[in-house]
Every structure is written in C-alpha cells, then in structure tokens.
Write a protein that holds these residues in place. Structure first.
Motif, PDB file in Angstrom:
ATOM      1  N   VAL A 146       1.670   4.150  -8.745  1.00 12.77           N
ATOM      2  CA  VAL A 146       1.610   2.853  -9.438  1.00 12.77           C
ATOM      3  C   VAL A 146       3.014   2.267  -9.558  1.00 12.77           C
ATOM      4  O   VAL A 146       3.235   1.091  -9.259  1.00 12.77           O
ATOM      5  CB  VAL A 146       0.942   2.995 -10.821  1.00 12.77           C
ATOM      6  N   PHE A 198      -5.801  -3.001  -8.268  1.00  8.56           N
ATOM      7  CA  PHE A 198      -5.494  -1.700  -7.691  1.00  8.56           C
ATOM      8  C   PHE A 198      -6.752  -1.180  -7.010  1.00  8.56           C
ATOM      9  O   PHE A 198      -7.799  -1.067  -7.641  1.00  8.56           O
ATOM     10  CB  PHE A 198      -5.035  -0.723  -8.767  1.00  8.56           C
ATOM     11  N   LEU A 204      -2.291  -2.244  -3.699  1.00 10.69           N
ATOM     12  CA  LEU A 204      -2.120  -3.237  -4.761  1.00 10.69           C
ATOM     13  C   LEU A 204      -2.204  -4.619  -4.130  1.00 10.69           C
ATOM     14  O   LEU A 204      -1.450  -4.940  -3.211  1.00 10.69           O
ATOM     15  CB  LEU A 204      -0.772  -3.066  -5.461  1.00 10.69           C
ATOM     16  N   VAL A 226      -1.836   2.927 -15.116  1.00 12.29           N
ATOM     17  CA  VAL A 226      -1.308   1.556 -15.223  1.00 12.29           C
ATOM     18  C   VAL A 226      -0.954   1.239 -16.673  1.00 12.29           C
ATOM     19  O   VAL A 226       0.077   0.619 -16.950  1.00 12.29           O
ATOM     20  CB  VAL A 226      -2.328   0.540 -14.660  1.00 12.29           C
ATOM     21  N   PHE A 264      -9.505  -3.104 -11.195  1.00 10.98           N
ATOM     22  CA  PHE A 264      -9.545  -1.861 -10.431  1.00 10.98           C
ATOM     23  C   PHE A 264     -10.767  -1.881  -9.532  1.00 10.98           C
ATOM     24  O   PHE A 264     -11.838  -2.321  -9.936  1.00 10.98           O
ATOM     25  CB  PHE A 264      -9.604  -0.653 -11.367  1.00 10.98           C
ATOM     26  N   MET A 283      -3.334   4.360  -2.847  1.00 15.02           N
ATOM     27  CA  MET A 283      -3.742   3.103  -3.493  1.00 15.02           C
ATOM     28  C   MET A 283      -3.242   1.903  -2.706  1.00 15.02           C
ATOM     29  O   MET A 283      -2.289   2.009  -1.949  1.00 15.02           O
ATOM     30  CB  MET A 283      -3.128   3.000  -4.889  1.00 15.02           C
ATOM     31  N   ARG A 327       0.826  -1.208   0.000  1.00 14.33           N
ATOM     32  CA  ARG A 327       0.000   0.000   0.000  1.00 14.33           C
ATOM     33  C   ARG A 327       0.854   1.250   0.000  1.00 14.33           C
ATOM     34  O   ARG A 327       1.995   1.241   0.423  1.00 14.33           O
ATOM     35  CB  ARG A 327      -0.954  -0.013   1.183  1.00 14.33           C
ATOM     36  N   MET A 340      -6.835   5.792 -13.037  1.00  9.06           N
ATOM     37  CA  MET A 340      -6.008   4.672 -12.581  1.00  9.06           C
ATOM     38  C   MET A 340      -5.658   3.766 -13.762  1.00  9.06           C
ATOM     39  O   MET A 340      -4.515   3.309 -13.888  1.00  9.06           O
ATOM     40  CB  MET A 340      -6.740   3.867 -11.502  1.00  9.06           C
TER      41      MET A 340
END
Length: 116
Positions: free
Chosen positions: A100, A82, A30, A67, A44, A28, A24, A63
């Motif tokens: 990201v 994400f 992941l 990416v 997402f 965001m 984290r 987002m």
C-alpha cells in the motif's frame, strides 16, 4: 476506517476506472483520479476469481486495515480503488502494508502536511 472515506456507488467506481490512472505491484493495483471534493474516498475490489466469499471478505478486511493505518499519509482530494491480485491470498500483513505504501508513493499521493 470511517464510512465517509468509502466509495459507495457503482457510478463513483466507474468514473475512477474510466478517467483514472493506475499503478501496480505484485499483489495489488491502485487506480486513482483527482476528485471534485477535498477528501479521500477509497474503494476495494476483490474478484470472485480469488476465492469464495469468506476468502474475498478476509482479503478486503486486511486491505482495509492496511490502508486505514496509512490513511494520514495519503493526500486529500483523490479517489482511490485498491484491486487485489492473486498473490495477496498468501501475503503477510506487513508485506500488504508495504505494498500500500509503495503504491501511494508510486502514484505521488503522499501527504505533504501543508494542508492542515
């Protein structure tokens, strides 16, 4: 981003949440796991707590673009999700791209270039 890179089914999302690991940052999270295939599948997640549908879709589009621009640097053979957090609503796009990249590096998912 092409549709072949998307996690589409609820079953796929549940599997990643169940067996995946997470990293984290401030805007965001992941969640990732090793996939059974040799491609990257990305999903997402934007909660209703972040705003109405217009706000959520705008966050999701931003987002996705962040990416997509870094897709070549992500190693294949993983499923990624994400998840947006509250600070992402006011975050600039360049910071989103940095987030990201940071999450991908922190999860050790950078492409080494050997599998080309």
């Amino acid at each position: 981003m092409k549709r072949c890179y998307s996690l589409k089914r609820n079953k796929e999302f549940r599997r990643v949440y169940r067996v995946g690991k997470s990293v984290r940052c401030h805007s965001m999270v992941l969640v990732y796991n090793k996939a059974r295939h040799n491609t990257v599948k990305i999903g997402f997640s934007v909660s209703k707590k972040l705003g109405n549908s217009v706000t959520r879709n705008r966050i999701r589009r931003r987002m996705t673009e962040a990416v997509r621009l870094q897709l070549d640097s992500i190693a294949t053979g993983h499923n990624l999700i994400f998840i947006a957090r509250e600070p992402i609503k006011t975050e600039e796009f360049t910071h989103m791209m940095n987030s990201v990249g940071y999450l991908v590096r922190k999860a050790s998912l950078l492409n080494t270039g050997d599998a080309q």
